[in-house]
Scaffold this motif. Structure first.
Motif, mmCIF file in Angstrom:
data_model
loop_
_atom_site.group_PDB
_atom_site.id
_atom_site.type_symbol
_atom_site.label_atom_id
_atom_site.label_comp_id
_atom_site.label_asym_id
_atom_site.label_seq_id
_atom_site.Cartn_x
_atom_site.Cartn_y
_atom_site.Cartn_z
ATOM 1 N N ASP A 162 2.637 -3.029 5.376
ATOM 2 C CA ASP A 162 2.175 -3.717 6.585
ATOM 3 C C ASP A 162 2.383 -2.856 7.817
ATOM 4 O O ASP A 162 1.538 -2.828 8.726
ATOM 5 C CB ASP A 162 2.906 -5.054 6.736
ATOM 6 N N ALA A 163 3.513 -2.151 7.867
ATOM 7 C CA ALA A 163 3.745 -1.235 8.985
ATOM 8 C C ALA A 163 2.729 -0.105 8.980
ATOM 9 O O ALA A 163 2.266 0.343 10.048
ATOM 10 C CB ALA A 163 5.170 -0.671 8.909
ATOM 11 N N GLU A 164 2.346 0.338 7.793
ATOM 12 C CA GLU A 164 1.322 1.381 7.702
ATOM 13 C C GLU A 164 -0.021 0.881 8.224
ATOM 14 O O GLU A 164 -0.735 1.603 8.927
ATOM 15 C CB GLU A 164 1.197 1.841 6.256
ATOM 16 N N LYS A 165 -0.367 -0.364 7.903
ATOM 17 C CA LYS A 165 -1.610 -0.939 8.435
ATOM 18 C C LYS A 165 -1.554 -1.054 9.948
ATOM 19 O O LYS A 165 -2.563 -0.848 10.630
ATOM 20 C CB LYS A 165 -1.859 -2.310 7.796
ATOM 21 N N ALA A 166 -0.380 -1.398 10.473
ATOM 22 C CA ALA A 166 -0.245 -1.476 11.928
ATOM 23 C C ALA A 166 -0.429 -0.111 12.571
ATOM 24 O O ALA A 166 -1.068 0.008 13.626
ATOM 25 C CB ALA A 166 1.126 -2.059 12.284
ATOM 26 N N MET A 167 0.102 0.925 11.956
ATOM 27 C CA MET A 167 -0.067 2.275 12.493
ATOM 28 C C MET A 167 -1.544 2.670 12.533
ATOM 29 O O MET A 167 -2.020 3.240 13.522
ATOM 30 C CB MET A 167 0.731 3.264 11.648
ATOM 31 N N ARG A 168 -2.258 2.341 11.477
ATOM 32 C CA ARG A 168 -3.689 2.661 11.465
ATOM 33 C C ARG A 168 -4.468 1.796 12.446
ATOM 34 O O ARG A 168 -5.388 2.273 13.120
ATOM 35 C CB ARG A 168 -4.250 2.483 10.048
ATOM 36 N N GLY A 169 -4.116 0.533 12.522
ATOM 37 C CA GLY A 169 -4.852 -0.372 13.397
ATOM 38 C C GLY A 169 -4.630 -0.118 14.875
ATOM 39 O O GLY A 169 -5.502 -0.416 15.696
ATOM 40 N N LEU A 170 -3.470 0.422 15.241
ATOM 41 C CA LEU A 170 -3.151 0.663 16.647
ATOM 42 C C LEU A 170 -3.606 2.035 17.128
ATOM 43 O O LEU A 170 -3.421 2.357 18.308
ATOM 44 C CB LEU A 170 -1.641 0.523 16.870
ATOM 45 N N PHE A 171 -4.188 2.825 16.247
ATOM 46 C CA PHE A 171 -4.622 4.162 16.638
ATOM 47 C C PHE A 171 -5.761 4.062 17.644
ATOM 48 O O PHE A 171 -6.742 3.332 17.449
ATOM 49 C CB PHE A 171 -5.064 4.947 15.401
ATOM 50 N N ASN A 172 -5.616 4.780 18.763
ATOM 51 C CA ASN A 172 -6.621 4.819 19.834
ATOM 52 C C ASN A 172 -6.857 3.449 20.460
ATOM 53 O O ASN A 172 -7.964 3.163 20.932
ATOM 54 C CB ASN A 172 -7.947 5.384 19.327
ATOM 55 N N ARG A 173 -5.836 2.613 20.486
ATOM 56 C CA ARG A 173 -5.950 1.330 21.166
ATOM 57 C C ARG A 173 -5.158 1.367 22.464
ATOM 58 O O ARG A 173 -4.194 2.132 22.615
ATOM 59 C CB ARG A 173 -5.457 0.192 20.270
ATOM 60 N N PHE A 174 -5.574 0.514 23.398
ATOM 61 C CA PHE A 174 -4.960 0.478 24.718
ATOM 62 C C PHE A 174 -4.381 -0.907 24.978
ATOM 63 O O PHE A 174 -4.858 -1.909 24.443
ATOM 64 C CB PHE A 174 -5.978 0.820 25.815
ATOM 65 N N TYR A 175 -3.357 -0.918 25.813
ATOM 66 C CA TYR A 175 -2.805 -2.188 26.301
ATOM 67 C C TYR A 175 -2.505 -2.021 27.789
ATOM 68 O O TYR A 175 -1.733 -1.151 28.187
ATOM 69 C CB TYR A 175 -1.530 -2.574 25.558
ATOM 70 N N GLY A 176 -3.145 -2.859 28.606
ATOM 71 C CA GLY A 176 -2.938 -2.769 30.049
ATOM 72 C C GLY A 176 -3.343 -1.429 30.620
ATOM 73 O O GLY A 176 -2.689 -0.932 31.546
ATOM 74 N N GLY A 177 -4.403 -0.817 30.065
ATOM 75 C CA GLY A 177 -4.841 0.484 30.532
ATOM 76 C C GLY A 177 -3.999 1.638 30.042
ATOM 77 O O GLY A 177 -4.209 2.786 30.470
ATOM 78 N N GLN A 178 -3.058 1.393 29.143
ATOM 79 C CA GLN A 178 -2.165 2.427 28.638
ATOM 80 C C GLN A 178 -2.438 2.649 27.152
ATOM 81 O O GLN A 178 -2.549 1.692 26.378
ATOM 82 C CB GLN A 178 -0.704 2.010 28.847
ATOM 83 N N LEU A 179 -2.517 3.902 26.758
ATOM 84 C CA LEU A 179 -2.739 4.236 25.353
ATOM 85 C C LEU A 179 -1.492 3.904 24.536
ATOM 86 O O LEU A 179 -0.380 4.288 24.886
ATOM 87 C CB LEU A 179 -3.082 5.722 25.208
ATOM 88 N N ILE A 180 -1.687 3.182 23.446
ATOM 89 C CA ILE A 180 -0.574 2.835 22.555
ATOM 90 C C ILE A 180 -0.309 4.009 21.630
ATOM 91 O O ILE A 180 -1.187 4.428 20.877
ATOM 92 C CB ILE A 180 -0.904 1.564 21.742
ATOM 93 N N GLN A 181 0.893 4.544 21.685
ATOM 94 C CA GLN A 181 1.289 5.678 20.848
ATOM 95 C C GLN A 181 2.347 5.214 19.844
ATOM 96 O O GLN A 181 3.536 5.512 19.968
ATOM 97 C CB GLN A 181 1.811 6.823 21.721
ATOM 98 N N ALA A 182 1.890 4.455 18.866
ATOM 99 C CA ALA A 182 2.809 3.893 17.878
ATOM 100 C C ALA A 182 3.354 4.995 16.980
ATOM 101 O O ALA A 182 2.684 5.993 16.709
ATOM 102 C CB ALA A 182 2.088 2.836 17.039
ATOM 103 N N GLU A 183 4.590 4.790 16.529
ATOM 104 C CA GLU A 183 5.227 5.760 15.637
ATOM 105 C C GLU A 183 6.239 5.031 14.758
ATOM 106 O O GLU A 183 6.762 3.977 15.120
ATOM 107 C CB GLU A 183 5.918 6.857 16.430
ATOM 108 N N TYR A 184 6.475 5.629 13.587
ATOM 109 C CA TYR A 184 7.528 5.112 12.727
ATOM 110 C C TYR A 184 8.886 5.406 13.349
ATOM 111 O O TYR A 184 9.071 6.404 14.050
ATOM 112 C CB TYR A 184 7.463 5.747 11.340
#
Length: 299
Positions: free
Chosen positions: A144-166
């Motif tokens: 599930d964490a792996e799916k979150a990493m893929r799903g959050l790639f190149n997504r923004f929140y409040g005009g800020q790029l989400i840089q998710a990491e393990y």
């Protein structure tokens, strides 16, 4: 007798194996502690280090984990920074900051739940550069964490790029600052251990309930606990409903109706009967007024 003499030699631990086991346990205790001169203990416990890439110890980034770190995702309000820095604040300041963090928590929790079953989600109250606004989402399962990493790639929140990491953080109790959660931290918002923002249990229970309502396919430990809790709540609700809807007995209803009739009759008599006041008994300057239409004088 000879057989009894053999048994102890069969189960006596091998000295070399015992020394190897003791060495492994010592290495495990040493890893990512203050005595470990190779690995950074702060990065291992918190997933962030104030020295960053300049740290003279290793930051071993995991290739997979059940916890996803969203660095600097929470947009702190001025009120939140005032409270985190332990400055003077009043009830209105705290109320605005708390309302904002609860709204953010609910929004992010339900968004992250689209990728899998969440075990816990925390928002940091620290103000240091490497920890301010950090959000940690811990899943029950690593896929599930792996799916979150893929799903959050190149997504923004409040005009800020989400840089998710393990992150290597798997136990928030070990990473949090005990002084902050028990009494008061002398280091304030600059502490290097987690200062976790307070989210009421009622808010957490509500978002967890919404997560399982929206995703009935979740079957992890949290789903089983949620199902048991829902059954308990439904039984309690049915008992309460039965108690609320319990009808009185026939004798009780008759007594209540009779009492209502007596009270209603007394009220009607009081409203319909007006005493007759003789003109001579009226004070000087007052004139007896005629009775209103519909009312009956007493004899």
């Amino acid at each position: 007798s000879s057989r009894r003499a053999v048994w102890p030699s069969l189960f006596r631990p091998c000295p070399a194996r015992r020394r190897l086991g003791e060495k492994n346990m010592a290495d495990q205790r040493l890893f990512s502690s203050e005595e470990d001169r190779v690995n950074c203990p702060f990065y291992f416990k918190i997933g962030a280090c104030r020295n960053g890439d300049r740290c003279n110890r290793l930051h071993i980034k995991p290739s997979t984990s059940s916890t996803v770190l969203l660095p600097h995702l929470y947009p702190n309000l001025p009120e939140s920074m005032t409270i985190a820095n332990d400055e003077d604040w009043d009830d209105d300041t705290y109320a605005r900051a708390q309302e904002h963090v609860e709204y953010f928590y609910e929004e992010i929790f339900l968004e992250m739940a689209k990728y899998g079953e969440i075990e816990d989600l925390v928002i940091l109250d620290n103000v240091s550069d490497h920890m301010v606004g950090n959000v940690y989402s811990k899943y029950y399962n690593e896929p599930d964490a792996e799916k979150a990493m893929r799903g959050l790639f190149n997504r923004f929140y409040g005009g800020q790029l989400i840089q998710a990491e393990y992150t290597p953080v798997i136990d928030f109790r070990e990473a949090r600052c005990r002084a902050f959660h028990e009494t008061r931290c002398a280091r304030g918002g600059l502490c290097n251990f987690m200062h976790i923002k307070h989210v009421p249990k009622a808010v957490k229970r509500r978002v967890v309930r919404e997560m399982y309502d929206e995703h009935p396919e979740f079957t992890g430990p949290g789903a089983r606990y949620h199902a048991e809790r829902e059954r308990s709540r439904s039984r309690k609700g049915r008992r309460q409903k039965k108690e609320d809807n319990k009808r009185p007995s026939s004798e009780e209803r008759k007594a209540m109706i009779a009492q209502w009739n007596v009270e209603r009759t007394a009220e009607l008599k009081k409203a319909l009967v007006l005493p007759m006041v003789p003109p001579a008994a009226l004070p000087v300057g007052m004139v007896a007024m005629p009775a209103p239409v519909g009312l009956v004088r007493a004899n």
